[in-house]
Every structure is written in C-alpha cells, then in structure tokens.
Write a protein that holds these residues in place. Structure first.
Motif, PDB file in Angstrom:
ATOM      1  N   LEU A 154       0.836  -1.195   0.000  1.00  0.00           N
ATOM      2  CA  LEU A 154       0.000   0.000   0.000  1.00  0.00           C
ATOM      3  C   LEU A 154       0.870   1.245   0.000  1.00  0.00           C
ATOM      4  CD1 LEU A 154      -2.722  -0.860   2.693  1.00  0.00           C
ATOM      5  CD2 LEU A 154      -2.796  -1.296   0.231  1.00  0.00           C
ATOM      6  N   THR A 155       0.358   2.337  -0.544  1.00  0.00           N
ATOM      7  CA  THR A 155       1.060   3.610  -0.445  1.00  0.00           C
ATOM      8  C   THR A 155       0.898   4.146   0.981  1.00  0.00           C
ATOM      9  OG1 THR A 155      -0.848   5.001  -1.006  1.00  0.00           O
ATOM     10  CG2 THR A 155       0.453   4.105  -2.848  1.00  0.00           C
ATOM     11  N   HIS A 156       1.652   5.185   1.289  1.00  0.00           N
ATOM     12  CA  HIS A 156       1.554   5.808   2.612  1.00  0.00           C
ATOM     13  C   HIS A 156       0.107   6.188   2.918  1.00  0.00           C
ATOM     14  CE1 HIS A 156       2.553   8.625   5.916  1.00  0.00           C
ATOM     15  NE2 HIS A 156       1.596   9.360   5.389  1.00  0.00           N
ATOM     16  N   THR A 157      -0.570   6.847   1.985  1.00  0.00           N
ATOM     17  CA  THR A 157      -1.921   7.333   2.230  1.00  0.00           C
ATOM     18  C   THR A 157      -2.919   6.186   2.329  1.00  0.00           C
ATOM     19  OG1 THR A 157      -1.456   9.445   1.159  1.00  0.00           O
ATOM     20  CG2 THR A 157      -3.763   8.817   1.350  1.00  0.00           C
ATOM     21  N   GLU A 158      -2.796   5.184   1.488  1.00  0.00           N
ATOM     22  CA  GLU A 158      -3.686   4.027   1.573  1.00  0.00           C
ATOM     23  C   GLU A 158      -3.533   3.338   2.930  1.00  0.00           C
ATOM     24  OE1 GLU A 158      -3.296   3.269  -3.239  1.00  0.00           O
ATOM     25  OE2 GLU A 158      -2.250   1.960  -1.828  1.00  0.00           O
ATOM     26  N   PHE A 159      -2.297   3.224   3.392  1.00  0.00           N
ATOM     27  CA  PHE A 159      -2.028   2.637   4.712  1.00  0.00           C
ATOM     28  C   PHE A 159      -2.723   3.448   5.803  1.00  0.00           C
ATOM     29  CE2 PHE A 159       0.299   2.104   8.638  1.00  0.00           C
ATOM     30  CZ  PHE A 159       0.671   0.766   8.670  1.00  0.00           C
ATOM     31  N   GLU A 160      -2.598   4.780   5.745  1.00  0.00           N
ATOM     32  CA  GLU A 160      -3.192   5.641   6.765  1.00  0.00           C
ATOM     33  C   GLU A 160      -4.711   5.531   6.771  1.00  0.00           C
ATOM     34  OE1 GLU A 160      -1.708   7.394   9.109  1.00  0.00           O
ATOM     35  OE2 GLU A 160       0.263   6.741   8.420  1.00  0.00           O
ATOM     36  N   ILE A 161      -5.320   5.457   5.587  1.00  0.00           N
ATOM     37  CA  ILE A 161      -6.782   5.341   5.515  1.00  0.00           C
ATOM     38  C   ILE A 161      -7.237   4.016   6.105  1.00  0.00           C
ATOM     39  CG2 ILE A 161      -8.731   5.080   3.923  1.00  0.00           C
ATOM     40  CD1 ILE A 161      -7.346   7.117   2.090  1.00  0.00           C
ATOM     41  N   LEU A 162      -6.580   2.926   5.715  1.00  0.00           N
ATOM     42  CA  LEU A 162      -6.949   1.610   6.244  1.00  0.00           C
ATOM     43  C   LEU A 162      -6.766   1.574   7.762  1.00  0.00           C
ATOM     44  CD1 LEU A 162      -7.788  -1.321   5.796  1.00  0.00           C
ATOM     45  CD2 LEU A 162      -5.377  -1.878   5.394  1.00  0.00           C
ATOM     46  N   ALA A 163      -5.655   2.119   8.252  1.00  0.00           N
ATOM     47  CA  ALA A 163      -5.404   2.132   9.695  1.00  0.00           C
ATOM     48  C   ALA A 163      -6.476   2.923  10.431  1.00  0.00           C
ATOM     49  CB  ALA A 163      -4.018   2.705   9.986  1.00  0.00           C
ATOM     50  N   CYS A 164      -6.858   4.061   9.877  1.00  0.00           N
ATOM     51  CA  CYS A 164      -7.891   4.897  10.507  1.00  0.00           C
ATOM     52  C   CYS A 164      -9.208   4.141  10.600  1.00  0.00           C
ATOM     53  CB  CYS A 164      -8.062   6.186   9.707  1.00  0.00           C
ATOM     54  SG  CYS A 164      -9.313   7.307  10.381  1.00  0.00           S
ATOM     55  N   LEU A 165      -9.607   3.462   9.525  1.00  0.00           N
ATOM     56  CA  LEU A 165     -10.866   2.727   9.530  1.00  0.00           C
ATOM     57  C   LEU A 165     -10.817   1.543  10.493  1.00  0.00           C
ATOM     58  CD1 LEU A 165     -11.667   2.729   5.699  1.00  0.00           C
ATOM     59  CD2 LEU A 165     -12.772   4.098   7.475  1.00  0.00           C
ATOM     60  N   MET A 166      -9.680   0.823  10.514  1.00  0.00           N
ATOM     61  CA  MET A 166      -9.574  -0.348  11.378  1.00  0.00           C
ATOM     62  C   MET A 166      -9.487   0.028  12.859  1.00  0.00           C
ATOM     63  SD  MET A 166      -7.232  -3.037   9.192  1.00  0.00           S
ATOM     64  CE  MET A 166      -7.470  -4.350  10.415  1.00  0.00           C
ATOM     65  N   LYS A 167      -8.901   1.172  13.154  1.00  0.00           N
ATOM     66  CA  LYS A 167      -8.848   1.617  14.554  1.00  0.00           C
ATOM     67  C   LYS A 167     -10.231   1.989  15.076  1.00  0.00           C
ATOM     68  CE  LYS A 167      -4.205   3.646  14.210  1.00  0.00           C
ATOM     69  NZ  LYS A 167      -3.447   4.923  14.111  1.00  0.00           N
ATOM     70  N   ASN A 168     -11.155   2.262  14.152  1.00  0.00           N
ATOM     71  CA  ASN A 168     -12.507   2.690  14.522  1.00  0.00           C
ATOM     72  C   ASN A 168     -13.539   1.714  13.962  1.00  0.00           C
ATOM     73  OD1 ASN A 168     -12.037   5.610  15.696  1.00  0.00           O
ATOM     74  ND2 ASN A 168     -10.788   5.472  13.854  1.00  0.00           N
TER      75      ASN A 168
END
Length: 225
Positions: free
Chosen positions: A153-167
C-alpha cells in the motif's frame, strides 16, 4: 536521526529555496533536476520523503511516481504549475500522498512534509499489530498482510486503512479522513478521498468487502461478515 528528503525540481531557484527551508529545519536533502537522476538517487540512498515536480526533463513526475510505487510506499508530495482537478486525481491514482500547486508557500510545503513524516512516526509508536477480517497491519514495519500474504500500500492508503480499522464499526466521514490523513489545511474534496478508497479496495481484493460505503456519510470497517 534526521530524515532525508529528496527534492526533484528542474528549476534551480525553486529547488534552492525549498532546500534552504528543509536544511534550516534539520532535514538532510538530496537534489535531482530530472526524472532519471531522481530514480538513481532513490536507489542509492534511504529516502524518507520525496517532493516531486511533474514537469521534468527525461522522465516526468508521473513516470517517476509510477516506478517508485512499484517498490516503495515512501511519502510523495507532487508539485505542479497546473490546477487541473483531473491532474490532481491522476497523481493520487498513481500513488501520490499530497499535491501542491505552484506558486506555493515554502512554509506550507514544509508543514505538509512534516505531517506526512509525523504520521509515520506516530504509527511506529502504536500497538504492534491490528487485525480484522483477514487483514493485519504491522505498525513498526508499516506492512499489511491479507491472510498472511503481503499487500503493498502507499503511505496514504495505509493511513486510511489504519484509521478505519482503529474505529471498527464506526462511520468515518470523508471530512474526518481528510483531517486525519492530510490535515486541516488540505485543499481537496470528496473525489480525492474516493480515489484513494478505490485504489485501496482494488489492492485488498476480496478483503475489500470489509470497507463499507455509508451513503451520504462516509465509510466504516465492518469486522463481521
């Protein structure tokens, strides 16, 4: 340890101005004046972030971004003299993390670079892993696996997935994603978020079913089938 930023800009004056700001803030700086030189420097050095102009000799910024994304999720900020929205979306579809239109303010560019680097630092301090629906995020290495298979994943794709999974189970609006991933000063709209979500879903394949679109609201990660 100071971070290394690669500036890829064919205009010497602009390159020097950005370089001075970065050096003053304590960063190590590498410089390239064309696409081929940028790729060579990227292969030879450990780079933490790239500031990449689109209109370059030899290879343009699109081609450079595309090649780097084949092997790395290093954050990329693209620079352009054009404000065409389609150009912006193309940059995001190729894997760029942010987009700045010339003429720009060097302090603002520096602030955006800092935010991208800060996101990576914060992720490294999270709990080691986060899992759900066959997807596992390993924060220290910033890697993602799907049923044990690596997913790039790109940096931004990683951040989006992490944000959704944390919530998990919570609706995250597009505005909340923009604030979390890009920051309050980001100039973008829903199409920007949609473009990254589309790319993320494509890479997740059958696992993408866990990212649910909530009409007129946003997105959520559903941990149960």
């Amino acid at each position: 340890m100071s971070k290394t930023i690669l500036i890829v800009e064919d205009e010497p004056i602009l390159r020097e101005i950005v370089k001075d700001y970065l050096l003053e803030d304590g960063y190590e700086v590498l410089e390239a004046e064309d696409g081929k030189q940028a790729l060579a420097l990227f292969q030879e050095h450990e780079v933490d972030l790239i500031i990449l102009d689109i209109m370059l000799p030899e290879l343009d910024g699109w081609a450079v971004c595309r090649r780097i994304r084949k092997s790395s999720d290093v954050p990329i900020i693209m620079l352009t003299a054009r404000s065409d929205e389609d150009d912006t979306l193309l940059g995001f579809e190729l894997g760029a993390d942010d987009y700045v239109t010339k003429p720009y303010s060097p302090p603002i560019l520096l602030a955006r670079a800092k935010r991208l680097l800060e996101n990576r630092r914060v992720d490294a301090q999270e709990s080691d892993t986060l899992s759900g629906r066959g997807i596992t995020i390993h924060f220290p290495s910033r890697t993602v696996t799907l049923d044990g298979t690596n997913c790039s994943l790109t940096h931004t794709e990683f951040e989006i997935l992490a944000c959704l999974m944390k919530n998990k189970g919570m609706i995250i609006t597009r505005e909340q994603l923009i604030t979390k991933v890009w920051g309050y000063d980001f100039v973008g709209d829903d199409r920007t978020v949609n473009s990254h979500i589309r790319n993320l879903r494509s890479k997740l394949g059958e696992h993408a079913r866990c990212i649910v679109t909530v009409v007129r609201s946003g997105y959520k990660f559903e941990d149960q089938p």
